[in-house]
Design a protein around this motif. Sequence first.
Motif, mmCIF file in Angstrom:
data_model
loop_
_atom_site.group_PDB
_atom_site.id
_atom_site.type_symbol
_atom_site.label_atom_id
_atom_site.label_comp_id
_atom_site.label_asym_id
_atom_site.label_seq_id
_atom_site.Cartn_x
_atom_site.Cartn_y
_atom_site.Cartn_z
ATOM 1 N N VAL A 168 -2.205 -6.399 -6.941
ATOM 2 C CA VAL A 168 -1.725 -7.174 -5.366
ATOM 3 C C VAL A 168 -1.149 -6.362 -4.435
ATOM 4 O O VAL A 168 -1.482 -6.493 -3.147
ATOM 5 N N LEU A 169 -0.529 -5.121 -4.946
ATOM 6 C CA LEU A 169 0.074 -4.265 -3.989
ATOM 7 C C LEU A 169 -0.821 -3.279 -3.256
ATOM 8 O O LEU A 169 -1.082 -3.383 -2.181
ATOM 9 N N ALA A 170 -1.948 -3.323 -3.840
ATOM 10 C CA ALA A 170 -3.086 -2.487 -3.515
ATOM 11 C C ALA A 170 -4.238 -3.229 -2.616
ATOM 12 O O ALA A 170 -4.328 -2.569 -1.311
ATOM 13 N N THR A 171 -4.180 -4.480 -2.775
ATOM 14 C CA THR A 171 -4.860 -5.338 -1.787
ATOM 15 C C THR A 171 -3.943 -5.691 -0.623
ATOM 16 O O THR A 171 -4.631 -5.323 0.531
ATOM 17 N N ALA A 172 -2.610 -5.595 -0.740
ATOM 18 C CA ALA A 172 -1.584 -5.796 0.522
ATOM 19 C C ALA A 172 -1.732 -4.521 1.267
ATOM 20 O O ALA A 172 -1.946 -4.492 2.464
ATOM 21 N N CYS A 173 -1.598 -3.266 0.807
ATOM 22 C CA CYS A 173 -1.717 -1.973 1.112
ATOM 23 C C CYS A 173 -3.236 -1.834 2.224
ATOM 24 O O CYS A 173 -3.209 -1.227 3.277
ATOM 25 N N GLU A 174 -4.106 -2.182 1.528
ATOM 26 C CA GLU A 174 -5.723 -1.918 2.174
ATOM 27 C C GLU A 174 -5.622 -2.691 3.393
ATOM 28 O O GLU A 174 -6.110 -2.255 4.359
#
Length: 593
Positions: free
Chosen positions: A307-313
Amino acid sequence: MDATISNQVAAQFKALLTESSQKYARLRELPPYGRKHIELHFHEAFNIYSKLWAYQQKYRSHLTEAGLKRWEIGEVASKIGQLYYTYYLRTSEIHFLAEAFTFYNAIYTREYFRDSLDSTPLVIKLLRFYARFILVCILLSRQQMVVQLHSELRSMIEDYMHMLQAQEAREWRLVLREIQSFQHANELLPTMEDPYGAIAFRLSPNLVSGPQPAAFSTEPLHLQEAVITSYYTDQVKFSELPLDAFRMMQALEFDSLNGTSTRVSGLEGTDSPTHVLGESLEDDTVVPANPQKYLVYRPGARELLAVLATACEGLQDRAVLLLYLSANGTSAPGPPPPERSPRGFSDLDQVSGGLQDKVRLASTGAASAVPAAERKGFRDAVFLGTSSAQGKRRQAQSDQYLHVSDLVPLTRKSIFLIVDSDNSAAFGALCGNERGDPAMCLLSPASQPQEFGRPERMGRLFTLFLSSPLIALCYVLGVGHLTRDTFTLLKRTTASIFRKWADALRSTTQTQSPWTRVLDDVFLRQLVMRYLLCKAVFTLHGDYSAVPEYQPQCCPPMPPELAPDSGIILQGIQQISVVVGKRHLFKVAYDSS
């Protein structure tokens, strides 16, 4: 002839109903995070449900003649309400939450589901509708409605218990207990006579209305994405909404309904409900959009990192990702103490000094529950599992711990981290190990005074300060109720103090302090100011000042101009304590005048 027309109308209605069900099912298959294709699928779903609703309104008599039941109309309206609620979770705009309330309230007042309760599936439909309606009312702070619906739900479960299977009956009794516990936790907090009837925890639009001050920073940051997860497995919750997550998600929203009508399109006419998508209600044009939020319910470490990686993207330039993490420290929670004893659980007292070896674990009662080998491996983490996992192999536990080092790759973007845990200090090691901009961390105390009850039942005190500082302040100071005049004065005084503290932070001699870069964002600025208030209260309060475990920390440190013993902080605490009549609780010198 009429029968033929009715059959044709019924066939068209059935076709629209089938298509709408397919669109709805497609939405449910989408991942709970990320933005790709979300808008397209939601618009398609709203469009078909708009056509379906308008069609049944236009041909209601023919459909009734063909055998359409009232509960079937109610089910369509309920699906539209669920669409609005889901879209609220995706966009964080409470206009859609109000729209869901409009549909649910119309179903409730018109009793769509009460015309035929002679079968178990229809009874379950009615009970599920009540549970969803109660959740929406809780989020809109409609407390009287919650009490009424809860009472009616209890009566219905008792009346139709004979129609439910044993497992279903147990699950619905659990729902009743969750609602009661959720309400009880809020009822124990101080009450405020707010003359404006503002929704609890949400920010007032007044913070962004009127003339705007000069920019605080030449390179300001703004909050774009927020990931909220609360993983205390025994904390009060309703549905998949733990108490801490409930409070924090509202703290990242504007109360844009205050002073405006909550009725938009819906059941009263044939207007399409899709007209509110991407638009603002009347008189709300000055309120900026809320940050995108992802509520993650009890994730494993890999799911949370995904989830965090998706938000950062999706982060834009000079945008910030906020992670709110509320979880136990490195040990799994033990059995809860007796209900009659309002004791806090044992806490981990930890000091961080680096990513791995510089994190020291003190030998406290909670830590002793974990074997030494386990503590050595997981001393820089929070626990995302249950107490039953303690007996499993260590390899099976790898997804149950979120380590400080897991977050390092995310620091290529601007990160604002809030950790409410007995092991929060370990996450201070993130600062100095970033891969990009400096990380900003607000870290809770290692423990909280036992007189404030069990955090599992009342919520975490640090989170309460960040989400509703006036309620938290009065709770800590023993003020059970504020009259309208006192509340208005306290609200104005606190707002003035926060402005002075923000100006002092802006003018700090530490020109490179990352905290100055977030002051232009209303949400981040308020979080920083509320942290300063929490820090000052527990540092200057006579009963808690000598206990370091009760005091929150931040990383990087605040400039010395904002230290708890600085003149501007002391002056603010003086003013607040005088308003609430609690001068004697603080170790602060007051002017004799």
